[in-house]
Design a protein around this motif. Structure first.
Motif, PDB file in Angstrom:
ATOM      1  N   GLY A  69       0.848  -1.258  -0.032  1.00 14.25           N
ATOM      2  CA  GLY A  69      -0.099   0.221   0.035  1.00 14.25           C
ATOM      3  C   GLY A  69       0.780   1.251  -0.084  1.00 14.25           C
ATOM      4  N   ILE A  70       1.922   1.188   0.677  1.00  9.93           N
ATOM      5  CA  ILE A  70       2.930   2.252   0.916  1.00  9.93           C
ATOM      6  C   ILE A  70       3.523   2.674  -0.588  1.00  9.93           C
ATOM      7  CG2 ILE A  70       4.940   3.233   1.855  1.00  9.93           C
ATOM      8  CD1 ILE A  70       3.821   1.905   4.709  1.00  9.93           C
ATOM      9  N   GLN A  71       3.830   1.563  -1.303  1.00 10.71           N
ATOM     10  CA  GLN A  71       4.433   1.632  -2.569  1.00 10.71           C
ATOM     11  C   GLN A  71       3.717   2.306  -3.463  1.00 10.71           C
ATOM     12  OE1 GLN A  71       5.080  -2.332  -3.811  1.00 10.71           O
ATOM     13  NE2 GLN A  71       7.282  -2.443  -2.766  1.00 10.71           N
ATOM     14  N   HIS A  72       2.253   2.082  -3.348  1.00 13.09           N
ATOM     15  CA  HIS A  72       1.157   2.823  -4.049  1.00 13.09           C
ATOM     16  C   HIS A  72       1.091   4.282  -3.817  1.00 13.09           C
ATOM     17  CE1 HIS A  72       0.205  -1.413  -5.327  1.00 13.09           C
ATOM     18  NE2 HIS A  72      -0.396  -0.843  -6.241  1.00 13.09           N
ATOM     19  N   SER A  73       1.022   4.438  -2.464  1.00 12.82           N
ATOM     20  CA  SER A  73       1.077   5.867  -1.907  1.00 12.82           C
ATOM     21  C   SER A  73       1.869   6.844  -2.341  1.00 12.82           C
ATOM     22  CB  SER A  73       0.743   5.725  -0.530  1.00 12.82           C
ATOM     23  OG  SER A  73       2.157   5.668   0.386  1.00 12.82           O
ATOM     24  N   PHE A  74       3.246   6.355  -2.728  1.00  9.23           N
ATOM     25  CA  PHE A  74       4.133   7.439  -3.137  1.00  9.23           C
ATOM     26  C   PHE A  74       4.024   7.575  -4.508  1.00  9.23           C
ATOM     27  CE2 PHE A  74       6.517   6.384   0.727  1.00  9.23           C
ATOM     28  CZ  PHE A  74       6.853   7.517   1.152  1.00  9.23           C
ATOM     29  N   VAL A  75       3.294   7.162  -5.516  1.00  5.68           N
ATOM     30  CA  VAL A  75       2.992   7.452  -6.676  1.00  5.68           C
ATOM     31  C   VAL A  75       2.299   8.827  -6.982  1.00  5.68           C
ATOM     32  CG1 VAL A  75       1.809   6.896  -8.865  1.00  5.68           C
ATOM     33  CG2 VAL A  75       3.078   5.078  -7.563  1.00  5.68           C
ATOM     34  N   PHE A  76       1.435   8.847  -5.729  1.00  7.13           N
ATOM     35  CA  PHE A  76       0.706  10.274  -5.954  1.00  7.13           C
ATOM     36  C   PHE A  76       1.627  11.458  -5.844  1.00  7.13           C
ATOM     37  CE2 PHE A  76      -1.461  13.519  -3.098  1.00  7.13           C
ATOM     38  CZ  PHE A  76      -2.059  14.257  -4.061  1.00  7.13           C
ATOM     39  N   PRO A  77       2.279  11.765  -4.852  1.00  5.85           N
ATOM     40  CA  PRO A  77       3.179  12.822  -4.772  1.00  5.85           C
ATOM     41  C   PRO A  77       4.371  12.904  -5.703  1.00  5.85           C
ATOM     42  CG  PRO A  77       3.977  10.962  -2.858  1.00  5.85           C
ATOM     43  CD  PRO A  77       2.369  10.718  -3.623  1.00  5.85           C
ATOM     44  N   LEU A  78       4.742  11.512  -6.295  1.00  2.00           N
ATOM     45  CA  LEU A  78       5.789  11.570  -7.516  1.00  2.00           C
ATOM     46  C   LEU A  78       5.086  12.388  -8.573  1.00  2.00           C
ATOM     47  CD1 LEU A  78       8.266  10.713  -9.157  1.00  2.00           C
ATOM     48  CD2 LEU A  78       7.151   8.459  -9.490  1.00  2.00           C
TER      49      LEU A  78
END
Length: 481
Positions: A452-461
């Motif tokens: 889930g955290i891997q996915h969450s960093f896509v947004f700020p990227l």
């Protein structure tokens, strides 16, 4: 003897007791921003202590953000009704009261009341700090001062989880508040003795309709995003849809009314200045990236890798320290070279670091995590300098409005960043658990968190890449001395 305009301005600046004024403003602002995120790592302990659910505990954050979002837009009006000293004393008095109530709270309700009082203090204090700096420092020095201000608005929430993790493990969660009170008292003493009024008191007419639609507009949007972040039904829940709809409609009415009034509550004509608009966008980018990182990385370290709260805080501490060191340095570089290279370079570093975090796993190197977290913190300082550039383009009569606008968008960005990151992370966890064959296997719990955290960093990227595109259009504002 002929006296030039620049000499008059310089004399005006010299009349201010700059050092004690800055001590009082920065110290009070640092403690206030520290309090905004310091309690996040204590939520699990508070849930057990007060026997409350996660969604209830989340109101300690939701209530804080909601209060800020409602009161910050009004601050531009208050700056024109009351003296700088009056507002500062009021803000610090609220801050001390709210901190004391929180420290002594026997239950959740009292703690929530204390947090709301603290938020009311910050709603007054943040625009007041910006407005004072714009008046007591000449334009050619504002980059350095805004860089130092980064110690307050960026470093404080960044180191909050680290310091509070240590306090919780050694003394208890109440010491997050007890530790703050002496510093707030010192700031109040310095400010009461040395702070002078820096702006003209015009007492514009108070428009009740603007106040009402502003409250429903900003409050409704922040409430909607906060409910998404709780994970109760997500974007399709009735509460989110209704509050978001009310917020957007009220905000549209608010914008139309401000643009058609001769004396608006919040002068949105500041957005006619393109560098102010880009500076505000860069501030939004900074806050989304910062708050997503502050939420996701501790969860990865604690729930994904099994670190203690203290150990996780120590991993994140170098980034906070480097940010504290580099923030004034970047401000000086801005004064010398302008934002044209500094801001885009910062977003390139940020994007690279966020790309690394999208691939976090159980075997990721702690040293690399420290490195890329530190790069995000340093690059945030670089992007932050665009704020000084944007404010420099405004005429003095728009300083209160510009300060209020930037701080309003800062709080909206905080709510949006938090909610979207948590929502994406929750979806990633659920997707992982749906794909595994044995959902009862305890190994899958931490693995699902990491997914889930891997996915969450896509947004700020994505936000950082979009910010980089806008940053290519930034130009230095040359202010006539």
């Amino acid at each position: 003897m002929h006296v030039t305009t620049s000499e008059v301005k310089q004399n005006a600046v010299q009349n201010y007791k700059v050092i004690p004024i800055m001590i009082s403003l920065l110290l009070s602002g640092f403690i206030g921003m520290f309090s905004e995120t310091a309690l996040n790592v204590a939520l699990s302990d508070l849930m057990n202590l007060f026997h409350i659910s996660a969604s209830t505990a989340q109101w300690l954050t939701t209530g804080y953000l909601l209060t800020l979002s409602v009161l910050v837009p009004v601050s531009g009006l208050l700056l024109q009704w009351f003296t700088t000293r009056q507002l500062f004393i009021a803000a610090l008095s609220f801050s001390i009261l709210g901190t004391l109530v929180s420290a002594l709270a026997p239950g959740f309700e009292a703690l929530l009341i204390g947090r709301i009082i603290q938020a009311a203090s910050m709603a007054l204090l943040l625009p007041l700090i910006f407005n004072t700096i714009l008046h007591i420092f000449p334009a050619e020095k504002r980059g350095t001062i805004i860089g130092i201000l980064g110690l307050v608005l960026v470093v404080a929430p960044a180191v909050g989880p680290s310091v509070s993790g240590f306090l919780i493990d050694t003394l208890g969660w109440q010491w997050i508040f007890w530790l703050s009170i002496p510093f707030l008292a010192i700031a109040l003493l310095f400010g009461s003795l040395n702070l002078q009024n820096v702006s003209t008191i015009t007492k514009p007419k108070i428009d009740i309709l603007s106040l009402v639609v502003s409250t429903f507009g900003f409050g409704g949007i922040v409430f909607a995003f906060s409910k998404v972040g709780e994970g109760d039904g997500g974007w399709g829940s009735t509460e989110v849809i209704i509050s978001m709809s009310i917020g957007i409609l009220a905000l549209i009415i608010f914008i139309i009314r401000q643009l058609t009034m001769s004396q608006p509550m919040l002068n949105l004509r500041a957005f006619k200045h393109p560098m102010f608009t880009i500076g505000t966008l860069m501030l939004v980018v900074c806050m989304i990236i910062l708050l997503t990182t502050i939420i996701a990385l501790p969860m990865y370290l604690i729930q994904g890798l099994g670190f203690s709260t203290l150990k996780a805080g120590l991993v994140l501490l170098p980034g906070g320290i480097l940010q504290a060191v580099m923030s004034p340095v970047m401000g000086k570089l801005f004064d010398k070279f302008g934002p044209k290279l500094i801001v885009p370079m910062g977003l390139v570093l940020t994007s690279t670091s966020l790309w690394f975090f999208t691939g976090l796993n159980t075997s990721s190197s702690v040293a690399l995590i420290v490195l890329f977290h530190s790069l995000i913190m340093i690059s945030n300082c670089m992007v932050w300098t665009s704020q000084a550039n944007g404010l420099n383009q405004l005429p003095p009569e728009l300083y209160p409005d510009g300060s209020a606008i930037m701080n309003t968008f800062q709080q909206l960005a905080g709510a949006v960043g938090t909610a979207v990151a948590v929502s994406i992370m929750t979806a990633g966890v659920n997707r992982f658990m749906n794909d595994v064959s044995d959902k009862t296997d305890p190994v899958n719990g931490p693995l699902s968190i990491i997914a889930g955290i891997q996915h969450s960093f896509v947004f700020p990227l994505i936000v950082a890449i979009l910010g980089l595109i806008f940053a290519l259009f930034i130009k230095r504002v040359h202010v006539t001395k």
